[in-house]
Design a protein around this motif. Structure first.
Motif, short mmCIF file in Angstrom:
data_model
loop_
_atom_site.label_atom_id
_atom_site.label_comp_id
_atom_site.label_asym_id
_atom_site.label_seq_id
_atom_site.Cartn_x
_atom_site.Cartn_y
_atom_site.Cartn_z
N LYS A 261 -23.25 39.01 27.66
CA LYS A 261 -23.99 38.62 28.87
C LYS A 261 -24.78 39.79 29.43
N LYS A 262 -24.15 40.96 29.51
CA LYS A 262 -24.81 42.12 30.10
C LYS A 262 -25.98 42.61 29.25
N LEU A 263 -25.87 42.43 27.94
CA LEU A 263 -26.94 42.85 27.05
C LEU A 263 -27.93 41.73 26.74
N ASN A 264 -27.68 40.55 27.33
CA ASN A 264 -28.51 39.39 27.09
C ASN A 264 -28.62 39.11 25.59
N ALA A 265 -27.46 39.04 24.95
CA ALA A 265 -27.39 38.80 23.51
C ALA A 265 -26.46 37.62 23.27
N ASN A 266 -26.77 36.83 22.27
CA ASN A 266 -25.94 35.67 21.99
C ASN A 266 -25.09 35.82 20.73
N ALA B 278 -26.22 42.17 19.96
CA ALA B 278 -25.55 43.01 20.96
C ALA B 278 -25.41 44.44 20.46
N LYS C 124 -28.86 46.16 20.58
CA LYS C 124 -29.22 46.48 21.97
C LYS C 124 -28.37 47.62 22.52
#
Length: 59
Positions: free
Chosen positions: A33-38, A43, A46
């Motif tokens: 969530k914090k890295l806006n990665a799914n 992740a 990033k």
């Protein structure tokens, strides 16, 4: 995140840390969530780009 970047599974990370698999999943979910990665690969990329972890090179 560094262990995830090395390819360790959530279960292996949980064993290393002595916590439950669900605890690792909870924290990984927060990282995503914090890295806006799914997913893990994004992740990881990033996290490296943001200087949160250092890339390791094997070989």
């Amino acid at each position: 995140m560094s262990w995830a970047a090395e390819g360790k599974s959530d279960s292996v990370i949980a064993d290393i840390l002595g916590v439950s698999h669900s605890t690792v999943r909870f924290h990984m979910s927060n990282v995503f969530k914090k890295l806006n990665a799914n997913e893990r690969t994004l992740a990881t990329v990033k996290a490296i780009r943001h200087g949160l972890i250092l890339p390791s090179f094997f070989g």
